[in-house]
Design a protein around this motif. Structure first.
Motif, PDB file in Angstrom:
ATOM      1  N   ASN A  78      71.329  46.959   0.104  1.00  0.00           N
ATOM      2  CA  ASN A  78      71.566  45.729  -0.673  1.00  0.00           C
ATOM      3  C   ASN A  78      70.331  45.216  -1.402  1.00  0.00           C
ATOM      4  O   ASN A  78      70.394  44.164  -2.054  1.00  0.00           O
ATOM      5  N   ASP A  81      68.683  41.175  -1.419  1.00  0.00           N
ATOM      6  CA  ASP A  81      69.370  40.364  -0.408  1.00  0.00           C
ATOM      7  C   ASP A  81      69.046  40.836   1.004  1.00  0.00           C
ATOM      8  O   ASP A  81      69.021  40.036   1.941  1.00  0.00           O
ATOM      9  N   GLU A 236      67.800  42.494  -7.843  1.00  0.00           N
ATOM     10  CA  GLU A 236      67.980  41.070  -8.104  1.00  0.00           C
ATOM     11  C   GLU A 236      68.764  40.421  -6.972  1.00  0.00           C
ATOM     12  O   GLU A 236      69.451  41.105  -6.208  1.00  0.00           O
ATOM     13  N   PRO A 237      68.673  39.092  -6.842  1.00  0.00           N
ATOM     14  CA  PRO A 237      69.488  38.400  -5.834  1.00  0.00           C
ATOM     15  C   PRO A 237      70.977  38.553  -6.130  1.00  0.00           C
ATOM     16  O   PRO A 237      71.382  38.621  -7.293  1.00  0.00           O
ATOM     17  N   GLY A 238      71.776  38.615  -5.054  1.00  0.00           N
ATOM     18  CA  GLY A 238      73.220  38.572  -5.234  1.00  0.00           C
ATOM     19  C   GLY A 238      73.979  39.837  -4.934  1.00  0.00           C
ATOM     20  O   GLY A 238      75.207  39.830  -4.933  1.00  0.00           O
ATOM     21  N   TYR A 241      75.141  38.744  -1.214  1.00  0.00           N
ATOM     22  CA  TYR A 241      75.604  37.376  -1.001  1.00  0.00           C
ATOM     23  C   TYR A 241      75.970  36.650  -2.297  1.00  0.00           C
ATOM     24  O   TYR A 241      76.169  35.440  -2.291  1.00  0.00           O
ATOM     25  N   GLY A 242      76.035  37.395  -3.418  1.00  0.00           N
ATOM     26  CA  GLY A 242      76.349  36.752  -4.690  1.00  0.00           C
ATOM     27  C   GLY A 242      77.683  36.051  -4.696  1.00  0.00           C
ATOM     28  O   GLY A 242      77.861  35.011  -5.342  1.00  0.00           O
ATOM     29  N   SER A 243      78.642  36.594  -3.967  1.00  0.00           N
ATOM     30  CA  SER A 243      79.978  35.995  -3.949  1.00  0.00           C
ATOM     31  C   SER A 243      80.145  34.987  -2.824  1.00  0.00           C
ATOM     32  O   SER A 243      81.200  34.351  -2.704  1.00  0.00           O
ATOM     33  N   PRO A 245      77.560  32.222  -1.514  1.00  0.00           N
ATOM     34  CA  PRO A 245      76.288  31.500  -1.365  1.00  0.00           C
ATOM     35  C   PRO A 245      76.193  30.706  -0.066  1.00  0.00           C
ATOM     36  O   PRO A 245      75.108  30.536   0.488  1.00  0.00           O
ATOM     37  N   PHE A 248      74.885  32.895   2.577  1.00  0.00           N
ATOM     38  CA  PHE A 248      73.455  33.062   2.331  1.00  0.00           C
ATOM     39  C   PHE A 248      72.659  31.893   2.934  1.00  0.00           C
ATOM     40  O   PHE A 248      71.663  32.080   3.639  1.00  0.00           O
TER      41      PHE A 248
END
Length: 524
Positions: A78, A81, A236-238, A241-243, A245, A248
Motif C-alpha cells: 500500500n 499508507d 501518495e496518500p490514499g 485508506y482513501g475511501s 478517512p 485512517f
C-alpha cells in the motif's frame, strides 16, 4: 521467478540459524538468571539495568513482528499508507517520554496496577488492571503468533495449516521456557540481543538495497510503482485508506496514544534504578527505533520494486512475507537465513516480554493483592507467576493458530487501541487529576475495554470480509477496522463522569503522597 509453492531459500539452513539463536539466547538467559527467588528479581530484574541497556531492550520489546514483517509488507503493498504504522509507532513514544516514563517509574514497583491503585481502593482497581493487562497482552500475542505462522510457512516451506500450527506451538513453548528460566532479567537480555541483531539486519538490507539502485531513492520508488498493481498510487496518500478517512484517523489515534498504555512497555520502566535512567531509556529507545522505521520505508518500497506486489500476495506468507522475499532477492540463501533468525528472534523476544508482563500482573495484582491481601510471600508469588506464564503460553498458541494469516501490523494496531482505550485515561487521570477516584477508575477502564472489545467483535476484523478471522460469516455492524476513534473518548468521558457523579471521596493524603513521589521519587 521462485514460486511460493517451491519455498524460498534453504529450509535446512533457515532452521539451523534459528536453532543457533535459540541455543545461544537460552544459554545467556540461564547464565544471567541465577537469582530469581524474589519478586524484585523476577519481575523487575532487581532494577539493575542502565538506561542505555533498558532503552535497547525497550526497542526490542516494541519492535515486534508487526514492525519487521507487517510494516514492510504494508508499505510494499500500500506504499505511503503502509508507512502510517511506522510514523504512528514512533510518534507514540513522545507521549511516553513527556507524560509517563518518569512518573510511572517513581510511583509503582512492578506493574501498571501499582500506579493506578496507589490512591484508590486496592482490590477492585487491581482486578481491573489485571483484566486489562491480560486482554491487551493476548491481542498483542496474537500478532506475534500470526507472524510466526507466516514466516515459517515461507521459510521452511510448511504449507499445511497443521504444520504451521505445530510450529506456532513450538514458538510458544520456547517463549514460555525463556520466561520460566530467565524472569525479567533473562528476558531483557534476549530483548537486547534481538534488538541489536534486528537493527544491524535492517540497516544492512537498506544499504544493500539502495546500492542496487545506485543509492537513488527516486529510482527505487519509480521501480516500486512500476511493479505494484496499484501503480503510482502507492507513492501518495490514499492507496489503502482513501475511501475510509475515518478508519485512517481511528488507526492514527490508536497508534499514537496506545504505546503509553501498553503494560509490557510500562513494566520496563521498573528495571532501571531511578527516574533519570527511565527517561534515558526512552531517549535511547526513540533513537534506535528511528533508525529502524526509516529503514522499513526503504525495505517496504524495495520489496515492491524487486519482488512485486503480486508475488508477495501470492506467496504462502502473504503480505507478511515481503521482507523475507526481499532478503532472498538481494542476498540469496544466506541473508534469507539471517532474516529468518531475526524474524523468529523478534517473535520470541516480544512474546516472552508480553508473557512475563501478563503473568506478573496476575500474580502481583490478583494473587498477592486481592487473594492474599498484599501478604503473599515472594516464593509463592513467583511460583504463581510461573504457572500463569504456562497458561498464557497455551492460550497464545491457540489464539495464534486461529489468527494465522492475518496481517500482523493490523493485529498489533488493535492491541494499541485496547491499550489506549483501557489504560491511558486511568494513568493520566491518576497522575494529574486530584479529584479522580475509584469509581472513575473502574468506569474508565471497563468502559474503554468493553467498548473496544464490542466494536472489534462486530467489525470487519471478525466477519464480513475475505480477510476476517471468520471469513465465512457476516455479523459486522461497526464499519471501522480499528475502534480507537470511539473507544478512546468513551474511556476518558466515562472516567470523568464516574468521578464527578459518584460519592467516592479521593484520599487527599494519598493523593499528595503520590504527587510528591511521582515528581521526585521520594518514598519509593
Amino acid at each position: 521467478m521462485i514460486l511460493a509453492s517451491e519455498g524460498v531459500g534453504n529450509p535446512t539452513l533457515n532452521t539451523a540459524v534459528f536453532a543457533a539463536f535459540v541455543v545461544v539466547t537460552l544459554y545467556v538467559v540461564y547464565r544471567v538468571s541465577s537469582r530469581n527467588s524474589s519478586t524484585a528479581d523476577y519481575y523487575a530484574a532487581g532494577g539493575g539495568f542502565s538506561g542505555v541497556q533498558n532503552g535497547i531492550a525497550l526497542s526490542g520489546d516494541f519492535l515486534s513482528a508487526a514492525s519487521f514483517l507487517g510494516i514492510a509488507g504494508a508499505i510494499a503493498i500500500n506504499g505511503y499508507d503502509g508507512f502510517l504504522y511506522s510514523i504512528g509507532f514512533l510518534v507514540a513514544w513522545l507521549v511516553n517520554l513527556l507524560l509517563v516514563a518518569e512518573l510511572v517509574r517513581n510511583t509503582g514497583r512492578f506493574t501498571m496496577g501499582d500506579v493506578i491503585a496507589f490512591r484508590m481502593r486496592k482490590r477492585p482497581v487491581r482486578a481491573a488492571a489485571a483484566t486489562s493487562t491480560l486482554v491487551i497482552s493476548f491481542f498483542y500475542m496474537l500478532a506475534q503468533m500470526a507472524g510466526a505462522g507466516a514466516v515459517v510457512a515461507l521459510l521452511l516451506d510448511v504449507q499445511s495449516k497443521a504444520g504451521q500450527a505445530l510450529v506456532i506451538a513450538v514458538v510458544g513453548l520456547i517463549m514460555v521456557l525463556y520466561v520460566l528460566v530467565g524472569g525479567m532479567k533473562g528476558t531483557t537480555w534476549v530483548q537486547i540481543i534481538k534488538a541489536s541483531i534486528l537493527i544491524l539486519c535492517v540497516v544492512l538490507m537498506t544499504v544493500f538495497l539502495l546500492g542496487k539502485f545506485g543509492f537513488s531513492m527516486t529510482a527505487l520508488l519509480e521501480e516500486a510503482a512500476a511493479n505494484n498493481s496499484k501503480g503510482e498510487a502507492v507513492l501518495e496518500p490514499g492507496a489503502q485508506y482513501g475511501s475510509s478517512p475515518l478508519d485512517f484517523i481511528s488507526l492514527s489515534l490508536a497508534l499514537i496514544l496506545g504505546a503509553a498504555g501498553l503494560p509490557h512497555v510500562l513494566m520496563r520502566f521498573y528495571t532501571v534504578p531511578n527516574a533519570t535512567e527511565a527517561r534515558r531509556s526512552v531517549v535511547w529507545a526513540v533513537g534506535t527505533m528511528t533508525v529502524f522505521y526509516v529503514s522499513t520505508l526503504v525495505i517496504g518500497y524495495g520489496a515492491s520494486a524487486l519482488v512485486g506486489s503480486e508475488r508477495i500476495l501470492d506467496s504462502t506468507g502473504g503480505v507478511n512475507s515481503a521482507a523475507p522475499l526481499l532478503a532472498f532477492e538481494i542476498g540469496g540463501t544466506v541473508l534469507l537465513g539471517i532474516v529468518a533468525a531475526v524474524a523468529f528472534a523478534t517473535i520470541l523476544a516480544v512474546v516472552a516480554g508480553l508473557t512475563i508482563t501478563a503473568s506478573a500482573s496476575f500474580a502481583h495484582d490478583v494473587y498477592a493483592g486481592i487473594f492474599r491481601h498484599g501478604r503473599a510471600d515472594a516464593a509463592s508469588e513467583v511460583r504463581v507467576a510461573r504457572i500463569t506464564a504456562v497458561v498464557i503460553g497455551a492460550l497464545a498458541i491457540i489464539g495464534g493458530i486461529l489468527a494465522n494469516g492475518q496481517n500482523v501490523a493490523f493485529l498489533v494496531a488493535l492491541a494499541f487501541a485496547f491499550a489506549a482505550s483501557a489504560n491511558l485515561s486511568t494513568i493520566l487521570y491518576s497522575l494529574f487529576w486530584k479529584r479522580f477516584n475509584t469509581t472513575g477508575t473502574l468506569w474508565a477502564m471497563y468502559s474503554g475495554l468493553g467498548s473496544c472489545l464490542l466494536l472489534v467483535f462486530f467489525s470487519p476484523v471478525f466477519s464480513g470480509s475475505p480477510n476476517s478471522i471468520f471469513s465465512g460469516a457476516d455479523f459486522a455492524l461497526f464499519p471501522l477496522s480499528n475502534p480507537g476513534i470511539v473507544s478512546i473518548p468513551v474511556s476518558f468521558v466515562c472516567g470523568y463522569l464516574g468521578t464527578v457523579l459518584s460519592s467516592d471521596k479521593a484520599d487527599e493524603a494519598l493523593q499528595k503522597e503520590m504527587e510528591v513521589r511521582s515528581l521526585t521519587g521520594i518514598g519509593r
